[in-house]
Design a protein around this motif. Structure first.
Motif, PDB file in Angstrom:
ATOM      1  N   ASN A 142      -8.624  58.508 -27.319  1.00  0.00           N
ATOM      2  CA  ASN A 142      -9.329  58.608 -28.378  1.00  0.00           C
ATOM      3  C   ASN A 142      -9.264  59.513 -29.332  1.00  0.00           C
ATOM      4  O   ASN A 142      -8.372  60.357 -29.198  1.00  0.00           O
ATOM      5  N   GLY A 143      -9.208  59.291 -30.599  1.00  0.00           N
ATOM      6  CA  GLY A 143      -9.189  60.233 -31.524  1.00  0.00           C
ATOM      7  C   GLY A 143      -9.481  61.414 -31.365  1.00  0.00           C
ATOM      8  O   GLY A 143      -8.382  62.504 -32.199  1.00  0.00           O
ATOM      9  N   ASN A 144     -10.680  62.042 -31.238  1.00  0.00           N
ATOM     10  CA  ASN A 144     -10.234  63.417 -31.156  1.00  0.00           C
ATOM     11  C   ASN A 144      -9.640  64.063 -29.764  1.00  0.00           C
ATOM     12  O   ASN A 144      -9.187  65.531 -30.004  1.00  0.00           O
ATOM     13  N   GLU A 145      -9.690  63.455 -28.786  1.00  0.00           N
ATOM     14  CA  GLU A 145      -8.587  63.927 -27.775  1.00  0.00           C
ATOM     15  C   GLU A 145      -7.158  64.297 -28.417  1.00  0.00           C
ATOM     16  O   GLU A 145      -6.103  65.241 -28.507  1.00  0.00           O
ATOM     17  N   CYS A 146      -6.419  62.717 -29.177  1.00  0.00           N
ATOM     18  CA  CYS A 146      -5.001  63.332 -30.240  1.00  0.00           C
ATOM     19  C   CYS A 146      -5.229  64.485 -31.221  1.00  0.00           C
ATOM     20  O   CYS A 146      -4.647  65.384 -30.566  1.00  0.00           O
ATOM     21  N   MET A 147      -6.442  64.535 -31.719  1.00  0.00           N
ATOM     22  CA  MET A 147      -6.431  65.446 -32.408  1.00  0.00           C
ATOM     23  C   MET A 147      -6.520  66.932 -32.090  1.00  0.00           C
ATOM     24  O   MET A 147      -5.535  67.766 -32.066  1.00  0.00           O
ATOM     25  N   ASP A 148      -7.359  67.395 -30.526  1.00  0.00           N
ATOM     26  CA  ASP A 148      -7.119  68.793 -30.091  1.00  0.00           C
ATOM     27  C   ASP A 148      -5.488  68.917 -28.587  1.00  0.00           C
ATOM     28  O   ASP A 148      -5.320  69.469 -29.563  1.00  0.00           O
ATOM     29  N   TRP A 149      -4.724  67.411 -29.356  1.00  0.00           N
ATOM     30  CA  TRP A 149      -3.475  67.591 -28.970  1.00  0.00           C
ATOM     31  C   TRP A 149      -2.719  68.065 -29.366  1.00  0.00           C
ATOM     32  O   TRP A 149      -2.293  68.955 -29.753  1.00  0.00           O
ATOM     33  N   ILE A 150      -2.763  67.522 -31.065  1.00  0.00           N
ATOM     34  CA  ILE A 150      -1.843  67.571 -31.804  1.00  0.00           C
ATOM     35  C   ILE A 150      -2.690  69.543 -32.546  1.00  0.00           C
ATOM     36  O   ILE A 150      -1.285  69.821 -32.828  1.00  0.00           O
ATOM     37  N   ASN A 151      -3.465  69.741 -32.069  1.00  0.00           N
ATOM     38  CA  ASN A 151      -4.094  71.708 -32.989  1.00  0.00           C
ATOM     39  C   ASN A 151      -3.598  71.765 -31.801  1.00  0.00           C
ATOM     40  O   ASN A 151      -3.135  73.059 -31.674  1.00  0.00           O
ATOM     41  N   PHE A 152      -2.962  71.270 -30.499  1.00  0.00           N
ATOM     42  CA  PHE A 152      -1.955  72.634 -29.197  1.00  0.00           C
ATOM     43  C   PHE A 152      -0.713  72.032 -28.929  1.00  0.00           C
ATOM     44  O   PHE A 152      -0.285  73.654 -29.459  1.00  0.00           O
ATOM     45  N   LEU A 153      -0.314  71.737 -29.709  1.00  0.00           N
ATOM     46  CA  LEU A 153       1.360  71.475 -30.324  1.00  0.00           C
ATOM     47  C   LEU A 153       1.588  71.884 -31.101  1.00  0.00           C
ATOM     48  O   LEU A 153       2.323  73.341 -31.208  1.00  0.00           O
ATOM     49  N   THR A 154       0.634  72.566 -32.207  1.00  0.00           N
ATOM     50  CA  THR A 154       0.520  73.262 -33.816  1.00  0.00           C
ATOM     51  C   THR A 154       0.760  74.582 -32.679  1.00  0.00           C
ATOM     52  O   THR A 154       1.669  75.416 -33.178  1.00  0.00           O
ATOM     53  N   GLU A 155       0.007  74.941 -32.374  1.00  0.00           N
ATOM     54  CA  GLU A 155      -0.202  76.762 -32.010  1.00  0.00           C
ATOM     55  C   GLU A 155       0.897  76.416 -30.508  1.00  0.00           C
ATOM     56  O   GLU A 155       0.627  77.854 -30.883  1.00  0.00           O
ATOM     57  N   TYR A 156       1.229  76.041 -30.448  1.00  0.00           N
ATOM     58  CA  TYR A 156       2.441  75.861 -29.745  1.00  0.00           C
ATOM     59  C   TYR A 156       3.529  76.291 -30.073  1.00  0.00           C
ATOM     60  O   TYR A 156       4.524  77.534 -30.041  1.00  0.00           O
ATOM     61  N   ILE A 157       3.917  75.735 -31.509  1.00  0.00           N
ATOM     62  CA  ILE A 157       4.748  75.987 -32.307  1.00  0.00           C
ATOM     63  C   ILE A 157       4.748  77.010 -32.806  1.00  0.00           C
ATOM     64  O   ILE A 157       6.189  77.596 -32.714  1.00  0.00           O
ATOM     65  N   LYS A 158       3.411  77.533 -32.981  1.00  0.00           N
ATOM     66  CA  LYS A 158       3.354  79.059 -34.346  1.00  0.00           C
ATOM     67  C   LYS A 158       3.713  79.199 -33.317  1.00  0.00           C
ATOM     68  O   LYS A 158       4.492  81.059 -32.932  1.00  0.00           O
ATOM     69  N   ALA A 159       3.108  79.740 -31.920  1.00  0.00           N
ATOM     70  CA  ALA A 159       3.595  80.661 -30.762  1.00  0.00           C
ATOM     71  C   ALA A 159       4.949  80.908 -30.533  1.00  0.00           C
ATOM     72  O   ALA A 159       5.814  81.686 -29.864  1.00  0.00           O
ATOM     73  N   GLN A 161       7.673  80.242 -32.582  1.00  0.00           N
ATOM     74  CA  GLN A 161       8.000  81.089 -33.628  1.00  0.00           C
ATOM     75  C   GLN A 161       8.212  82.925 -33.566  1.00  0.00           C
ATOM     76  O   GLN A 161       8.313  83.253 -34.214  1.00  0.00           O
ATOM     77  N   LEU A 162       6.753  83.540 -33.053  1.00  0.00           N
ATOM     78  CA  LEU A 162       6.385  84.757 -33.173  1.00  0.00           C
ATOM     79  C   LEU A 162       7.139  85.074 -31.829  1.00  0.00           C
ATOM     80  O   LEU A 162       7.454  86.182 -31.933  1.00  0.00           O
ATOM     81  N   LEU A 163       7.404  84.519 -30.798  1.00  0.00           N
ATOM     82  CA  LEU A 163       7.996  84.678 -29.379  1.00  0.00           C
ATOM     83  C   LEU A 163       9.542  84.671 -29.660  1.00  0.00           C
ATOM     84  O   LEU A 163       9.587  85.518 -28.707  1.00  0.00           O
TER      85      LEU A 163
END
Length: 189
Positions: A142-159, A161-163
């Motif tokens: 669903n849309g909420n689960e999808c947005m949560d996953w997109i947010n997880f991947l966005t945070e993963y990418i940010k990590a 970049q820092l790592l």
């Protein structure tokens, strides 16, 4: 019905990541998902998996959206109590096959996947059936689960970049593509 029903078809979205970037990105995320689920990698190294993903994506030309869906399916599968580890490459392959079928309305048959990967047709069918049973045949996200996953991947990418002193080559293009997909989901929600 697609995971992202409101999204424009993949051919109409101008995304930046090519098969190399998508392959490297998916390999990094797959290894992270495997670690979080406490599954073993066997003999596969991150570089082997990256090469496997890059070659697969080069031959199939799957979209970033399919890759995002496949990573979510893999995460859900490995979190299920009955997940069987077919090996990191094969388990992720089944997630890709299901994501492709669900999002692209069955683009490749299992026979085609067998020819592409040189994995016997019966093995692909068995792994796919096992995967689906572990997900209780619930492929829709669903849309909420999808947005949560997109947010997880966005945070993963940010990590990522820092790592890394020199971040992986996929960072910029995948980050841009995920932002585009996120905006499309929000716009059509």
């Amino acid at each position: 019905m697609s995971l992202l029903p409101a999204l424009t078809p993949a051919r109409d979205i101008q995304l930046r990541a090519g098969h190399r970037e998508l392959g490297e990105f998916s390999a990094h995320v797959v290894f992270s998902i495997y670690k979080m689920a406490d599954f073993t990698f066997g003999y596969v190294t991150p570089k082997n998996l990256s090469n496997f993903c890059e070659e697969l994506l080069q031959s199939t030309r799957l979209s970033c959206t399919v890759i995002i869906i496949s990573l979510k399916y893999l995460q859900k599968y490995l979190d299920s109590r009955n997940a069987i580890n077919f090996g990191v490459e094969r388990t992720y392959l089944i997630a890709i096959i299901l994501a492709d079928k669900f999002h692209n309305d069955h683009r490749y048959s299992n026979q085609s996947w067998s020819e592409i990967t040189e994995i016997p047709f019966k093995e692909i069918n068995y792994m796919e059936s096992t995967f689906l049973k572990c997900l209780n045949f619930q492929m829709y996200i669903n849309g909420n689960e999808c947005m949560d996953w997109i947010n997880f991947l966005t945070e993963y990418i940010k990590a990522q970049q820092l790592l890394y002193f020199v971040p992986p080559r996929y960072i910029d293009s995948i980050k841009t593509d995920i932002q585009i997909i996120s905006k499309l989901i929000i716009r059509h929600a």
